[in-house]
Design an enzyme around this catalytic site. Structure first.
Site, PDB file in Angstrom:
ATOM      1  N   HIS A  46       0.815  -1.218   0.000  1.00 38.35           N
ATOM      2  CA  HIS A  46       0.000   0.000   0.000  1.00 38.35           C
ATOM      3  C   HIS A  46       0.849   1.269   0.000  1.00 38.35           C
ATOM      4  O   HIS A  46       0.351   2.339  -0.330  1.00 38.35           O
ATOM      5  CB  HIS A  46      -1.004  -0.009   1.164  1.00 38.35           C
ATOM      6  CG  HIS A  46      -0.437   0.278   2.515  1.00 38.35           C
ATOM      7  ND1 HIS A  46      -0.267  -0.689   3.478  1.00 38.35           N
ATOM      8  CD2 HIS A  46      -0.040   1.430   3.092  1.00 38.35           C
ATOM      9  CE1 HIS A  46       0.212  -0.138   4.576  1.00 38.35           C
ATOM     10  NE2 HIS A  46       0.360   1.154   4.369  1.00 38.35           N
ATOM     11  N   SER A  99       4.561   2.605   7.853  1.00 36.69           N
ATOM     12  CA  SER A  99       4.287   1.423   7.035  1.00 36.69           C
ATOM     13  C   SER A  99       5.512   1.005   6.233  1.00 36.69           C
ATOM     14  O   SER A  99       6.126   1.811   5.541  1.00 36.69           O
ATOM     15  CB  SER A  99       3.148   1.703   6.058  1.00 36.69           C
ATOM     16  OG  SER A  99       1.911   1.582   6.682  1.00 36.69           O
ATOM     17  N   ASP A 121       0.227  -7.648   1.484  1.00 39.91           N
ATOM     18  CA  ASP A 121       0.603  -6.240   1.561  1.00 39.91           C
ATOM     19  C   ASP A 121       2.117  -6.056   1.614  1.00 39.91           C
ATOM     20  O   ASP A 121       2.633  -5.232   2.362  1.00 39.91           O
ATOM     21  CB  ASP A 121      -0.053  -5.572   2.776  1.00 39.91           C
ATOM     22  CG  ASP A 121      -0.003  -4.049   2.701  1.00 39.91           C
ATOM     23  OD1 ASP A 121       0.061  -3.509   1.582  1.00 39.91           O
ATOM     24  OD2 ASP A 121      -0.008  -3.398   3.767  1.00 39.91           O
TER      25      ASP A 121
END
Length: 407
Positions: A126, A238, A156
């Site tokens: 992402h 992230s 992911d």
């Protein structure tokens, strides 16, 4: 009501002022009485030259990994932003001279390998979703171009390739199967973007295995296994590193929960990372193939819990069946159709794994390999049945439809 509030504010100010003035008067009186007696004893305040050893296991661990943690910069065409940028990318929206593109979002990444003139970076999918161009900002301040080696939306994860010219160190992965609840966990990344690159926060491992549900860009949900930590995780973290006290990567930071599902209650200390053993397995496949092939049934489905009571009653299920996946449609030529599954069937088990939702079905299905044969338990017209399904097709063979989940 308004006048009452103003009165309270003014009263507070007056009382506070009286306390301050009173303190000043007391100090003045005391110093006057002491007079010259204290002048001869007056000394100036100095900074003490005290040497303190600040090297700890935590500082050593951070030092080991800091040069391998990077910022990942996602550039997109103007007015085009990733669906994930507002969730965890640290949306900046600033313009860039990068081929006329705009810096849409920033995340983190971890350099884990050098080979020849190349270095490899693992990050979250992402973080790079929707990109037109990618840059990686190294710990030394150098900005280099990055290309995508491969990515996997389900877990992911993504692998990028950069020049190794300015790469100083690479991270090492620990065995995440050996983790213990309560051991130290340190998150290193770029919260809110590269302005705060290489920020470290410390906590503990709160849990070593949690099922976390993700929503992909196409609206489908997936369920992955994750490590839980209370180390502070913020937008931009992230793809960064979650490390142990030895400075080894135990997980790739992925997400956090900020509120309850209905949004009524804020929560803190619920951060999640993809376990290092899962990461290593995926990135090795991405380096080789650029993608992950997973088996597919060839159905569109909806959770039984999402049906109205009227629709549920038409399925004629026994009262003991409270969860499962309803087959919405079957794709011709794929394993489910070949095995005889039909629209309206309610799947309750894949192999030995109970299925109460589409995420359960995906988790159970993806534990198998392509060309495996698996027993699927389902209900049709209120009666239980089984089908042996040969998983001869992959998810790349699926027709996509946003109205329901596919698998």
């Amino acid at each position: 009501m308004a006048k009452a509030n103003i009165g309270k504010l003014l009263l507070t100010g007056v009382v506070g002022g009286a306390i301050a003035l009173g303190g000043s008067a007391i100090y003045q009186s005391t110093t006057n009485q002491l007079g010259n007696a204290n002048r001869s004893n007056t000394t100036s305040t100095k900074v003490s030259n005290v040497s303190v050893n600040v090297n700890t296991d935590v500082t050593s661990a951070i030092k080991k990994v800091s040069n391998s943690v990077v910022s990942v910069m996602n550039y997109q065409k103007q007015n085009s932003q990733s669906d994930f940028s507002s969730i965890f990318g640290g949306n900046s929206g600033s313009s860039s001279a990068n081929d006329g593109l705009q810096l849409s979002s920033e995340g983190s990444g971890v350099i884990y390998k050098k080979s020849g003139g190349d270095a490899y970076v693992v990050t979250n999918y992402h973080v790079i979703a929707g990109n037109s161009s990618l840059d990686v900002l190294l710990s030394g301040g150098q900005k280099v171009k990055a290309t995508v080696v491969g990515y996997d939306e389900y877990t992911d994860l993504a692998v990028l390739k950069i020049s190794s010219d300015h790469v100083k160190d690479v991270a090492t992965f620990a065995d995440s199967s050996k983790l213990t609840i309560g051991e130290p966990a340190i998150a290193v990344g770029s919260p809110l973007g590269s302005q705060f690159a290489n920020t470290a926060t410390e906590g503990i491992l709160s849990a070593t295995s949690r099922q976390v549900t993700l929503t992909q860009e196409n609206g489908q949900t997936t369920s992955i296994n994750a490590i839980q930590t209370d180390a502070a995780i913020n937008p931009g973290n992230s793809g960064g590193a979650l490390i142990n006290i030895e400075g080894q990567v135990i997980g790739i930071t992925q997400s956090k929960i900020t509120t309850t599902e209905d949004g009524s209650t804020s929560v803190e200390g619920l951060g999640f990372a993809i376990p290092s053993n899962d990461v290593v397995n995926i990135i090795n496949k991405l380096e080789t193939d650029g993608k992950i092939s997973r088996p597919a049934l060839g159905i569109r489905m909806v959770d039984l819990s999402q049906l109205s009571t009227n629709d549920s009653s038409q399925l004629k299920l026994p009262s003991s069946v409270t969860g499962g996946v309803v087959v919405y449609s079957v794709q011709a030529g794929l394993p489910a159709a070949t095995a005889g599954l039909k629209a309206g069937d309610v799947i309750t088990k894949v192999g030995d794994t109970a299925v109460t939702s589409s995420t359960d079905l995906q988790s159970a299905l993806y534990s198998h390999n392509i060309n495996d044969t698996v027993k699927v338990t389902y209900y049709r017209d209120g009666k239980s049945a089984t089908a042996n399904v040969k998983l001869s097709k992959s998810t790349s063979d699926l027709e996509t439809n946003s109205s329901s989940s596919s698998n």
